[in-house]
Each structure stands twice: as structure tokens, then as C-alpha cells.
Scaffold this motif. Structure first.
Motif, PDB file in Angstrom:
ATOM      1  N   ALA A   1       0.813  -1.217   0.000  1.00 46.68           N
ATOM      2  CA  ALA A   1       0.000   0.000   0.000  1.00 46.68           C
ATOM      3  C   ALA A   1       0.847   1.269   0.000  1.00 46.68           C
ATOM      4  CB  ALA A   1      -0.937   0.002   1.207  1.00 46.68           C
ATOM      5  N   GLU A   2       2.061   1.210   0.563  1.00 43.17           N
ATOM      6  CA  GLU A   2       2.927   2.386   0.662  1.00 43.17           C
ATOM      7  C   GLU A   2       4.341   2.066   0.173  1.00 43.17           C
ATOM      8  OE1 GLU A   2       2.547   4.856   4.213  1.00 43.17           O
ATOM      9  OE2 GLU A   2       1.013   3.468   4.947  1.00 43.17           O
ATOM     10  N   PRO A   3       4.478   1.751  -1.110  1.00 47.23           N
ATOM     11  CA  PRO A   3       5.796   1.346  -1.624  1.00 47.23           C
ATOM     12  C   PRO A   3       6.829   2.465  -1.604  1.00 47.23           C
ATOM     13  CG  PRO A   3       4.239   1.640  -3.417  1.00 47.23           C
ATOM     14  CD  PRO A   3       3.442   1.722  -2.154  1.00 47.23           C
ATOM     15  N   GLU A   4       6.375   3.732  -1.605  1.00 48.31           N
ATOM     16  CA  GLU A   4       7.334   4.838  -1.593  1.00 48.31           C
ATOM     17  C   GLU A   4       8.018   4.966  -0.239  1.00 48.31           C
ATOM     18  OE1 GLU A   4       3.661   6.158   0.232  1.00 48.31           O
ATOM     19  OE2 GLU A   4       4.089   5.051  -1.616  1.00 48.31           O
ATOM     20  N   ARG A   5       7.374   4.475   0.819  1.00 48.52           N
ATOM     21  CA  ARG A   5       7.947   4.546   2.159  1.00 48.52           C
ATOM     22  C   ARG A   5       8.580   3.229   2.590  1.00 48.52           C
ATOM     23  NH1 ARG A   5       5.955   3.129   7.262  1.00 48.52           N
ATOM     24  NH2 ARG A   5       3.827   2.806   6.520  1.00 48.52           N
ATOM     25  N   CYS A   6       8.011   2.115   2.179  1.00 50.05           N
ATOM     26  CA  CYS A   6       8.394   0.803   2.708  1.00 50.05           C
ATOM     27  C   CYS A   6       9.249   0.010   1.730  1.00 50.05           C
ATOM     28  CB  CYS A   6       7.149  -0.014   3.041  1.00 50.05           C
ATOM     29  SG  CYS A   6       6.047   0.747   4.252  1.00 50.05           S
TER      30      CYS A   6
END
Length: 230
Positions: free
Chosen positions: A185-190
Motif C-alpha cells: 500500500a505504501e511502496p514509496e515509504r516501505c
């Protein structure tokens, strides 16, 4: 006039039991201290401040388990608020690098995905506690739950498993799926790191991910290329 401090950087480690977060957190902290010369603060959740450490002791002893996932999430949130106010936010304002062993994603995964607490409730608690203090990078150490539990139980053979290590295998399977869903859901952070390998291989991938995701933080050495770590 004194120059303004550099922007603080907030990195979190997440993952199931026995994933090696504490080991890799320590290795990354030493690496960043050497490469950047900046102050690196290492901390953990629940805990990180005196009051939050008291709550940690109660949570891992299973004091809140009989009251259900919502009660546990409330206690985690109370500990997180104190931790943020007393340690994390002041360090970030000073321009330091903060590396935390678990943060809000653990509440999403443990009490939410694995514990059955509604996602909207988890999000509401997170908004209250975390606000705008979001990690710049979250490293999710991923491995089969059977492997992680074997490691964790070997580590705690003398003291016995804590509240979460004692859960059944299906709980830990849901936990792993929960962390993977957060990363999707949050590939830019994780970034998901394969933790089912030796510690040196895991460390090398973590360094590559940090260099790729936070290029302004870690200066490249002569002849060192950047990795396109996912």
C-alpha cells in the motif's frame, strides 16, 4: 549566525518475531554514524522513554491480552505518544537520525491484521498519536513465521516466550501478511527485505536500500554506484 541543523531523518524497522530487527538496527546505526558523522539515535517500541518502557513491561507480560486488541492498541498508543514527545520529535528537530525498532506499522499488523481490530480504529489511533511524524523509510524484515518463531523461542529459552511470541502460528501468518500489505500500500515509504538469510547478506541489502531511497543522507564513496533497490 549559526547554520540551521540538517533535516532530521526517521527510519523504522518492522517485521515479525525473530526477524533480526535489533541486530540490523544496530548495524545500520553504526554504518550511518560512520558515513554521515551525524548523531544517530536508536530506540524501540513499545518503549523508548521511561513511561513507555513501563507500559512495554506490562504489554509483553500479557497484562492487557484478556481485554482484547483494542485495549492493547490503546496502551501502545499511549506509549507512542510519550515516546514521540520525549525522544523522537526532539531528536528530529535537532537534525539527528532516529532509527526505531517498531513503530505505528506494528500496531496496524499486530492488533489490526493479526488481532482483528478494525482498520479504521487503528488509523484513528495512529492519527492521534503520530500526526505528521511519519518515517522517511520503513524497512520490513520478512521471513516465514516458522523460521522467525524458532529463532525467537531459541532466544527466549530461559525466560520463556513473551505475549506475542506465545501466539499460535496462524496469528504470525496473519502478521506477516499484514506487514506485506502495508508495504504494497505504501511502496514509496516501505521496502521489504528478505530476512531468511545470513545477517551479512541482510545488512548489505539494507545498506543498498538506504542509499537508494535516501541518497541525500548517505554520501557515495568513490567508485560506488547507486543501487535501484525496491
Amino acid at each position: 549566525m549559526r547554520p540551521a541543523p540538517p533535516r532530521g531523518v526517521f527510519i523504522t524497522f518492522e517485521g515479525g518475531e525473530g526477524a533480526g530487527k535489533s541486530t540490523q538496527l544496530g548495524r545500520l546505526a553504526r554504518h550511518l554514524q560512520e558515513r554521515t558523522g551525524r548523531t544517530v539515535v536508536t530506540t524501540r517500541e513499545p518503549g523508548g522513554s521511561p513511561r513507555a518502557e513501563e507500559i512495554r513491561t506490562a504489554l509483553l507480560a500479557g497484562v492487557a491480552k484478556r481485554y482484547g486488541s483494542f485495549a492493547e492498541a490503546l496502551l501502545f498508543t499511549a506509549a507512542r505518544i510519550d515516546h514521540l514527545d520525549r525522544l523522537i520529535r526532539p531528536a528530529l528537530r535537532r537534525g539527528e537520525i532516529v532509527i526505531c525498532d517498531r513503530f505505528a506499522d506494528s500496531t496496524r499488523a499486530y492488533q489490526g491484521a493479526a488481532g482483528g481490530l478494525e482498520a479504521r480504529t487503528v488509523r484513528a489511533l495512529e492519527r492521534v498519536a503520530v500526526g505528521e511524524t511519519r518515517p522517511d523509510l520503513t524497512l520490513i524484515l520478512d521471513l516465514p513465521p516458522e523460521t522467525g518463531l524458532a529463532r525467537a523461542r531459541a532466544r527466549s529459552s530461559e525466560t520463556g516466550p513473551d505475549r506475542f511470541e506465545a501466539e499460535a502460528l496462524d496469528f504470525h501468518a496473519r502478521l506477516r501478511a499484514g506487514f506485506r500489505a502495508i508495504a504494497e500500500a505504501e511502496p514509496e515509504r516501505c521496502a521489504v527485505i528478505d530476512a531468511d538469510r545470513g545477517a551479512d547478506a541482510v545488512e548489505a541489502e539494507i545498506r543498498a536500500v538506504v542509499a537508494a531511497r535516501l541518497p541525500d543522507l548517505v554520501p557515495a564513496e568513490p567508485g560506488e554506484g547507486r543501487h535501484n533497490a525496491a
